[in-house]
Design a protein around this motif. Structure first.
Motif, PDB file in Angstrom:
ATOM      1  N   ALA A 291       0.816  -1.026  -0.038  1.00  0.00           N
ATOM      2  CA  ALA A 291      -0.056   0.084  -0.206  1.00  0.00           C
ATOM      3  C   ALA A 291       0.818   1.180  -0.060  1.00  0.00           C
ATOM      4  O   ALA A 291       0.386   2.258  -0.758  1.00  0.00           O
ATOM      5  CB  ALA A 291      -0.880  -0.099   1.173  1.00  0.00           C
ATOM      6  N   ARG A 295      -0.007   3.103  -3.512  1.00  0.00           N
ATOM      7  CA  ARG A 295      -0.855   3.885  -3.014  1.00  0.00           C
ATOM      8  C   ARG A 295      -0.270   5.125  -2.069  1.00  0.00           C
ATOM      9  O   ARG A 295      -0.948   6.176  -2.043  1.00  0.00           O
ATOM     10  CB  ARG A 295      -2.051   3.370  -2.398  1.00  0.00           C
ATOM     11  CG  ARG A 295      -2.888   2.445  -3.265  1.00  0.00           C
ATOM     12  CD  ARG A 295      -3.348   2.945  -4.352  1.00  0.00           C
ATOM     13  NE  ARG A 295      -4.421   3.883  -3.841  1.00  0.00           N
ATOM     14  CZ  ARG A 295      -5.653   3.442  -3.929  1.00  0.00           C
ATOM     15  NH1 ARG A 295      -6.166   2.160  -4.202  1.00  0.00           N
ATOM     16  NH2 ARG A 295      -6.687   4.239  -3.655  1.00  0.00           N
ATOM     17  N   VAL A 300      -6.408   3.206   2.007  1.00  0.00           N
ATOM     18  CA  VAL A 300      -6.493   3.276   0.543  1.00  0.00           C
ATOM     19  C   VAL A 300      -8.124   3.249   0.153  1.00  0.00           C
ATOM     20  O   VAL A 300      -9.036   2.593   1.037  1.00  0.00           O
ATOM     21  CB  VAL A 300      -6.184   1.790  -0.174  1.00  0.00           C
ATOM     22  CG1 VAL A 300      -4.603   1.649   0.114  1.00  0.00           C
ATOM     23  CG2 VAL A 300      -6.784   0.630   0.342  1.00  0.00           C
ATOM     24  N   TYR A 302     -11.469   1.990  -1.536  1.00  0.00           N
ATOM     25  CA  TYR A 302     -12.078   0.862  -2.594  1.00  0.00           C
ATOM     26  C   TYR A 302     -13.381   1.414  -2.510  1.00  0.00           C
ATOM     27  O   TYR A 302     -14.393   0.998  -1.320  1.00  0.00           O
ATOM     28  CB  TYR A 302     -11.800  -0.386  -1.793  1.00  0.00           C
ATOM     29  CG  TYR A 302     -12.240  -1.474  -2.744  1.00  0.00           C
ATOM     30  CD1 TYR A 302     -11.363  -1.873  -4.093  1.00  0.00           C
ATOM     31  CD2 TYR A 302     -13.405  -2.236  -2.627  1.00  0.00           C
ATOM     32  CE1 TYR A 302     -11.669  -2.616  -5.009  1.00  0.00           C
ATOM     33  CE2 TYR A 302     -13.673  -3.130  -3.720  1.00  0.00           C
ATOM     34  CZ  TYR A 302     -12.887  -3.352  -4.830  1.00  0.00           C
ATOM     35  OH  TYR A 302     -13.359  -4.424  -5.606  1.00  0.00           O
ATOM     36  N   GLU A 306     -13.034   3.637   2.902  1.00  0.00           N
ATOM     37  CA  GLU A 306     -11.975   3.832   3.327  1.00  0.00           C
ATOM     38  C   GLU A 306     -11.176   2.607   4.233  1.00  0.00           C
ATOM     39  O   GLU A 306     -11.600   2.370   5.008  1.00  0.00           O
ATOM     40  CB  GLU A 306     -11.537   5.151   4.082  1.00  0.00           C
ATOM     41  CG  GLU A 306     -11.981   6.521   3.438  1.00  0.00           C
ATOM     42  CD  GLU A 306     -10.701   6.835   2.179  1.00  0.00           C
ATOM     43  OE1 GLU A 306      -9.742   6.334   2.403  1.00  0.00           O
ATOM     44  OE2 GLU A 306     -11.053   7.791   1.515  1.00  0.00           O
ATOM     45  N   LEU A 473      -6.171  -2.517  -4.630  1.00  0.00           N
ATOM     46  CA  LEU A 473      -4.951  -1.479  -4.654  1.00  0.00           C
ATOM     47  C   LEU A 473      -5.180  -0.451  -5.795  1.00  0.00           C
ATOM     48  O   LEU A 473      -4.433   0.667  -5.933  1.00  0.00           O
ATOM     49  CB  LEU A 473      -3.613  -2.122  -4.838  1.00  0.00           C
ATOM     50  CG  LEU A 473      -3.087  -2.980  -3.259  1.00  0.00           C
ATOM     51  CD1 LEU A 473      -1.637  -3.262  -3.621  1.00  0.00           C
ATOM     52  CD2 LEU A 473      -3.107  -1.898  -2.021  1.00  0.00           C
ATOM     53  N   ASP A 475      -8.467   0.270  -6.821  1.00  0.00           N
ATOM     54  CA  ASP A 475     -10.067   0.476  -6.700  1.00  0.00           C
ATOM     55  C   ASP A 475     -10.747  -0.043  -8.031  1.00  0.00           C
ATOM     56  O   ASP A 475     -11.688   0.763  -8.454  1.00  0.00           O
ATOM     57  CB  ASP A 475      -9.994   2.210  -6.554  1.00  0.00           C
ATOM     58  CG  ASP A 475     -11.594   2.453  -6.041  1.00  0.00           C
ATOM     59  OD1 ASP A 475     -12.304   1.365  -5.688  1.00  0.00           O
ATOM     60  OD2 ASP A 475     -11.965   3.464  -5.991  1.00  0.00           O
TER      61      ASP A 475
END
Length: 497
Positions: A291, A295, A300, A302, A306, A473, A475
């Protein structure tokens, strides 16, 4: 012609074919052998000040994505693997032949251009073209400018077009490659050795799933596309390779939905002298590391959620989760009691037959969708875990966990079963349960039992679904969004152009 006066798709194809013929008449090869470019578009932009100051020419190559002609001049954009850049061409700044070639260029064509960098009055970085070469003439036009390729089914079928016109899709697949690279580096830095095991197997094993079957003509035997590489990797642990991993293409002849594709990518890794508690910490470290790299942090986005990947993750025992969902403890419940519980909660049993089937049905329908934040579901019933060790202190369960994030499972891990007698009994129990049926089963792998009889050290094992990891990772809502060429039904009644 269409009502708007614009050419139809078929008419435009014919027009482009006519341009190919015209180019050949001019002695131009419409499909070049090579082009020597000096920079990517991103490199040209990154070194803008230097290039503008020096006035030295650079060469770019890419696909023409826009064209705006004004008789003797034109603007356009070319796109390569690193980005887009505007170009400007005038008939008095290139040769007459090159401008004639340019007039036969369409959006979608691939060109090589040489020139100098400058900024237009509107401030856009632009290449002033001094020479141009057609590298590949596109016969099929790109999708209409403002709408792009929106039909999801066509996007999956024609991923090559999807990648051209949808920059977000292109970035998703670049991210996929970065994720795989990062996972590989993470493992190697921790002493794991990458190996390869057979895809064609005389016996399928390592999971409860229905295999694809093929036939080897020379050997005159049926073989199976692997459903998992677990049993081969653990043979290597027996052989003294203490930490191994493989990115494996696995194949399961089962249903398809947003998180399942018949062909998928798994990471499996095994570490001697670990157990499933070691693997929990390992998974937390792996996911947070990824992550941060992909990211930029441990939180992260998705979908609407959150997701906080920072450790420690929640630990939730399997039967405690079922108790919470059903309002009753079913740790000792039989198949009939579980069937009634399923019906009472509006679940359709389908082809569920035994205790393990009903447990799996209830868990997948009532528990999984609520597991949004990272959660280790642990200590699974032995009936659905034929390759994990019996729990050292709790009867009826095994030392197994599955990490859940955003409502779906992203992995599976065990304290691996290394008692050959226990393993044989598990295999035989499954074989008896499904004897003569067509249901998912696990055949008895005599060679694997023999390997265990040589002694396998205590071992922790982990499988992570790479496709689902990439979904998380990047989305992406569907597994089809992160597989270049997902399995599709045959096209029927569609234009095959």
């Amino acid at each position: 012609m269409s009502d708007t006066g614009a050419p139809t798709g078929g008419q435009e194809r014919e027009q482009r074919k006519a341009k190919v013929a015209r180019l050949r008449e001019m002695g131009v090869v419409p499909y070049a052998y090579r082009f020597q470019r000096s920079h990517s578009t991103a490199e040209a932009a990154a070194r803008e000040a230097e290039r503008v100051a020096s006035g030295s020419p650079i060469s770019l190559a890419g696909r023409v994505m826009t064209l705006r002609g004004h008789g003797h001049t034109a603007f356009g954009h070319i796109k390569d693997g690193s980005g887009k850049l505007q170009f400007y061409i005038r008939d008095d700044e290139v040769s007459a032949r090159e401008f004639e070639i340019f007039k036969l260029v369409d959006m979608g064509d691939i060109v090589g251009i040489t020139g100098t960098i400058f900024r237009t009055k509107t401030g856009e970085l632009t290449l002033r073209v001094s020479s141009l070469e057609l590298l590949s003439k596109a016969i099929n036009p790109l999708p209409e400018k403002w709408h792009g390729l929106q039909d999801k089914e066509q996007r999956y079928r024609r991923r090559y077009v999807d990648l051209i016109v949808n920059d977000d899709v292109y970035r998703t697949f670049l991210a996929r490659s970065r994720i795989v690279e990062a996972v590989r580096r993470f493992l190697i830095e921790r002493g794991f050795v990458e190996v390869e095991t057979p895809i064609l197997q005389p016996l399928y094993g390592g999971a409860l799933a229905r295999p694809f079957v093929t036939h080897h003509n020379t050997l005159d035997v049926d073989l199976y596309l692997r459903i998992a590489d677990e049993l081969y990797l653990k043979r290597l642990i027996v052989g003294g390779m203490e930490r191994v991993f493989e990115f494996s293409k696995d194949f399961r002849n089962e249903g398809m939905d947003r998180s399942h594709n018949p062909e998928f990518t798994m990471l499996e890794c095994y570490a001697a002298f670990w157990d499933y508690t070691d693997m929990m910490g390992f998974v937390e470290e792996l996911f947070t590391s990824l992550a941060r790299e992909i990211r930029g942090g441990t939180t992260v986005r998705y979908g609407e959620h959150e997701i906080d990947l920072s450790p420690p993750w929640r630990r939730l025992k399997y039967f405690d989760a079922l108790h919470e969902a059903l309002g009753t403890d079913v740790r000792t419940a039989g198949a009939e009691e579980l069937r009634r519980a399923a019906l009472a909660h509006g679940l359709e049993p389908g082809d569920a037959e035994n205790r393990g089937d009903y447990l799996d049905l209830i868990f997948s329908e009532l528990v999984e969708p609520k597991l949004i934040q990272p959660t280790f579901v642990m200590d699974y019933p032995v009936e659905i875990s034929p390759l994990a060790k019996i729990h050292r202190s709790e009867p009826g369960v095994v030392e197994r966990f599955e990490p859940y994030i955003a409502g779906y499972e992203v992995g599976n891990a065990f304290s691996e079963l290394n008692d050959p007698a226990d393993q044989r009994e598990r295999f035989e129990a499954i074989a008896r349960a499904w004897k003569g049926g067509e249901r998912e089963t696990h055949p008895i792998d005599e060679d694997y039992v023999r390997a265990l009889e040589y002694g396998m050290p205590p071992t922790g094992g982990l499988g992570v679904g790479i496709d689902r990891l990439v979904m998380l990772l990047t989305d992406s809502p569907s597994i089809r969004d992160v597989i270049f060429f997902p399995q599709m039904r045959p096209e029927e009644g569609r234009d095959k152009e």
